[in-house]
Scaffold this motif. Sequence first.
Motif, PDB file in Angstrom:
ATOM      1  N   ALA A 150       0.823  -1.219   0.000  1.00  0.00           N
ATOM      2  CA  ALA A 150       0.000   0.000   0.000  1.00  0.00           C
ATOM      3  C   ALA A 150       0.848   1.255   0.000  1.00  0.00           C
ATOM      4  O   ALA A 150       1.942   1.306   0.569  1.00  0.00           O
ATOM      5  CB  ALA A 150      -0.915  -0.002   1.213  1.00  0.00           C
ATOM      6  N   ARG A 151       0.324   2.263  -0.668  1.00  0.00           N
ATOM      7  CA  ARG A 151       0.918   3.603  -0.620  1.00  0.00           C
ATOM      8  C   ARG A 151       0.012   4.485   0.230  1.00  0.00           C
ATOM      9  O   ARG A 151      -1.191   4.522   0.022  1.00  0.00           O
ATOM     10  CB  ARG A 151       1.035   4.195  -2.022  1.00  0.00           C
ATOM     11  CG  ARG A 151       1.997   3.449  -2.931  1.00  0.00           C
ATOM     12  CD  ARG A 151       2.052   4.114  -4.292  1.00  0.00           C
ATOM     13  NE  ARG A 151       2.962   3.433  -5.188  1.00  0.00           N
ATOM     14  CZ  ARG A 151       3.183   3.814  -6.447  1.00  0.00           C
ATOM     15  NH1 ARG A 151       2.533   4.863  -6.944  1.00  0.00           N
ATOM     16  NH2 ARG A 151       4.035   3.141  -7.205  1.00  0.00           N
ATOM     17  N   VAL A 152       0.591   5.194   1.168  1.00  0.00           N
ATOM     18  CA  VAL A 152      -0.199   6.030   2.064  1.00  0.00           C
ATOM     19  C   VAL A 152       0.098   7.491   1.772  1.00  0.00           C
ATOM     20  O   VAL A 152       1.258   7.911   1.776  1.00  0.00           O
ATOM     21  CB  VAL A 152       0.109   5.712   3.540  1.00  0.00           C
ATOM     22  CG1 VAL A 152      -0.749   6.565   4.457  1.00  0.00           C
ATOM     23  CG2 VAL A 152      -0.108   4.234   3.824  1.00  0.00           C
ATOM     24  N   PRO A 211      -2.188   1.079   6.462  1.00  0.00           N
ATOM     25  CA  PRO A 211      -2.322   1.463   5.051  1.00  0.00           C
ATOM     26  C   PRO A 211      -3.543   0.861   4.360  1.00  0.00           C
ATOM     27  O   PRO A 211      -4.036   1.414   3.378  1.00  0.00           O
ATOM     28  CB  PRO A 211      -1.032   0.922   4.420  1.00  0.00           C
ATOM     29  CG  PRO A 211      -0.072   0.802   5.545  1.00  0.00           C
ATOM     30  CD  PRO A 211      -0.898   0.442   6.743  1.00  0.00           C
TER      31      PRO A 211
END
Length: 460
Positions: free
Chosen positions: A167-169, A178
């Motif tokens: 995941a990108r937060v 995330p």
Amino acid sequence: MIKIYNTLSQKKEEFQPIEPGKVRMYVCGMTVYDYCHLGHARVLVAFDVITRYLRHSGYDVHYVRNITDIDDKILRRAEENGEVYSDLTKRMIKAMHEDEAKLGVLSPTEEPCATEYINEIVAMIHKLVTSGHAYAADNGDVYFSVESYPDYGKLSKKKLEDLVAGARVDVQEAKRSPADFVLWKAAKPGEVSWESPWGDGRPGWHIECSAMSNRCLGETFDIHGGGPDLLFPHHENEIAQSECANGHTFVNTWMHAGAIRVNKEKMSKSLDNFFTIREIFEKYAPEVVRYFLVSSHYRSQVDYSEENLAEAGRTLTRLYHSLRGLVPAKDVAETDYDRRFAEAMDDDFNTAGAMAVLHAVANEINQLRRDGRDNEANEHAAVLVRLGGILGLLQQDPEAYFQADTGSELSADDIEAMIQARADARAQKNFAEADRIRDELADKGIILDDSREGTSWRRG
């Protein structure tokens, strides 16, 4: 017994509604910031056919298809246009209804809009917060805690640890994990908002469908459907928040339509192969587009190309040609064709198999006509129209289908006048002039069919 492929179990299952004789079905509808595209048409037509067949099979179907009328894309587009967001959504909803009507899509039983269900959305979020499945973050947003739901990933077969790792937060988000997703978005200055216990804001996308389906169909219902891109994360998130809020199974059967590809590539604006329904209608009659979509199984990928649409038009024309000049008989009993049609549709709504039955009926009609057995041909015409109607096809008068004005420079009156002039020339044995008129009509896309009864015409 109807068998349906359940995305959750990844197998076909005998369909057993919760309440005998009744089906409660929810399908994710449009986010109304732009005109509907071919992918939307795919979902609209697929679940329209499913609804039609369930009703034909004797079920009382309560079909709910929602409208997302508040969303980041809507707000951005309204700002770009310099208009109030609600003016944009009203205009796009009207356009959507026009498009689906041309496609022969029946209206759902209910069509709830997200902005009409804010109280229900807030109530569901409050239940999730108080039960520990959601939390208010420091930035004013409210998030669902994915780790609080052990079954997360059961629909998409994704593992939570893989989702967290990949995941990108966003640096502006205040998630604990995330994988968590937003339920309530705090309003930015000047943004449209509603009051809530966590401050002014608006709902996240996923919670809308859980709240609306809960209100319209109950906490557990029979079928939930949508496009292939909604399986994850949207439908996965719907399951998580709904089952945590209500404490039991959300949906029994999950159905997903196949994707649209354009010349064997994914349909995308970036690839410049993105078509709205309206753009396609400029080239092809709506029933041809519907035939093209129905002729493939709802779960299969559909490859859009000019060649495939043109072939769909030619094939539909052959079906209408078998009906031309016939008067379908009244009260024709069920036939072996009806049985074969039902056998195909009972097998996970196999429209490709059902379509093969339509063509078999048409072939028999053509043979009966060649044999001069007109009464039997009229009886088979009734069967063809009846079965076609279950798929939303072949309900036009054949003459209206063949003579529909698709932007030709010649009106129906012009064509009739030229046909009469040709008949006069032939009567005077001026065959060169008769041939010239026929060729001129052909050059303008008008095809003449001469028979014992006279000359009929159709637009090619």
